[in-house]
Scaffold this active site. Sequence first.
Site, PDB file in Angstrom:
ATOM      1  N   CYS A  84      33.128 -25.163 -13.347  1.00 17.29           N
ATOM      2  CA  CYS A  84      33.035 -24.869 -11.919  1.00 17.29           C
ATOM      3  C   CYS A  84      33.912 -25.843 -11.135  1.00 17.29           C
ATOM      4  CB  CYS A  84      31.577 -24.984 -11.469  1.00 17.29           C
ATOM      5  SG  CYS A  84      31.358 -24.818  -9.684  1.00 17.29           S
ATOM      6  N   CYS A  87      31.650 -28.445  -9.037  1.00 19.16           N
ATOM      7  CA  CYS A  87      30.826 -29.530  -9.595  1.00 19.16           C
ATOM      8  C   CYS A  87      31.109 -29.845 -11.062  1.00 19.16           C
ATOM      9  CB  CYS A  87      29.350 -29.194  -9.419  1.00 19.16           C
ATOM     10  SG  CYS A  87      28.771 -27.823 -10.448  1.00 19.16           S
ATOM     11  N   CYS A 132      27.527 -20.603  -9.927  1.00 18.95           N
ATOM     12  CA  CYS A 132      27.221 -21.821 -10.659  1.00 18.95           C
ATOM     13  C   CYS A 132      25.765 -22.190 -10.393  1.00 18.95           C
ATOM     14  CB  CYS A 132      28.156 -22.936 -10.197  1.00 18.95           C
ATOM     15  SG  CYS A 132      27.735 -24.559 -10.864  1.00 18.95           S
ATOM     16  N   CYS A 135      25.687 -26.023  -8.361  1.00 22.39           N
ATOM     17  CA  CYS A 135      26.090 -26.176  -6.953  1.00 22.39           C
ATOM     18  C   CYS A 135      25.963 -24.879  -6.159  1.00 22.39           C
ATOM     19  CB  CYS A 135      27.502 -26.730  -6.854  1.00 22.39           C
ATOM     20  SG  CYS A 135      28.812 -25.553  -7.297  1.00 22.39           S
ATOM     21  N   CYS A 155      34.100 -11.372 -14.315  1.00 13.90           N
ATOM     22  CA  CYS A 155      35.349 -11.339 -13.559  1.00 13.90           C
ATOM     23  C   CYS A 155      35.311 -12.490 -12.564  1.00 13.90           C
ATOM     24  CB  CYS A 155      35.461  -9.985 -12.852  1.00 13.90           C
ATOM     25  SG  CYS A 155      37.041  -9.716 -12.062  1.00 13.90           S
TER      26      CYS A 155
END
Length: 166
Positions: A84, A87, A132, A135, A155
């Site tokens: 991510c 984070c 995510c 976060c 995607c």
Amino acid sequence: MTQIVLHRRTLLSSVGALALSACSPGVADASERQYADSPFRRLTEAQWRERLPAASFNVLRREATERPYTSPLNDEHRRGTFVCRGCDLPLFRSRWKYDSGTGWPSFYDVIAANIGTKRDFAIGIPRTEYHCARCLGHQGHIFDDGPRPTGKRYCNNGVALRFQPA
């Protein structure tokens, strides 16, 4: 007549709630509970703007979508992990990446404990959005047209990821 008016009000309330749910964050699944006390969840909008490039901020925090075929991660084929951008939580292994022909980095599998999902009606049809788990940054959508063995296509917006070579 009163009953018809009440049913109409209930229907209008339901339609209004549905319209609002398309724009609201929605309820994510339980897989993100382990990150409930994450310091990333306490960052202000200003702190996120400071941490992220504008395009990443718009995708991760505003659920925008980058233009297809613009991400350099489309051409990333080395061994490693996609994390991510908000984070650094690991989301995908490079061996799960494939060319879906859509213009966005696509994966057929995910580190399931590190994402949360919700229904998304933003374009008028129900889709499954994933984010995510640490976060809560928007990543992309899940489709049922991916390759074996899962049949799934995660995607992803390239600006929502960073690649960490092995």
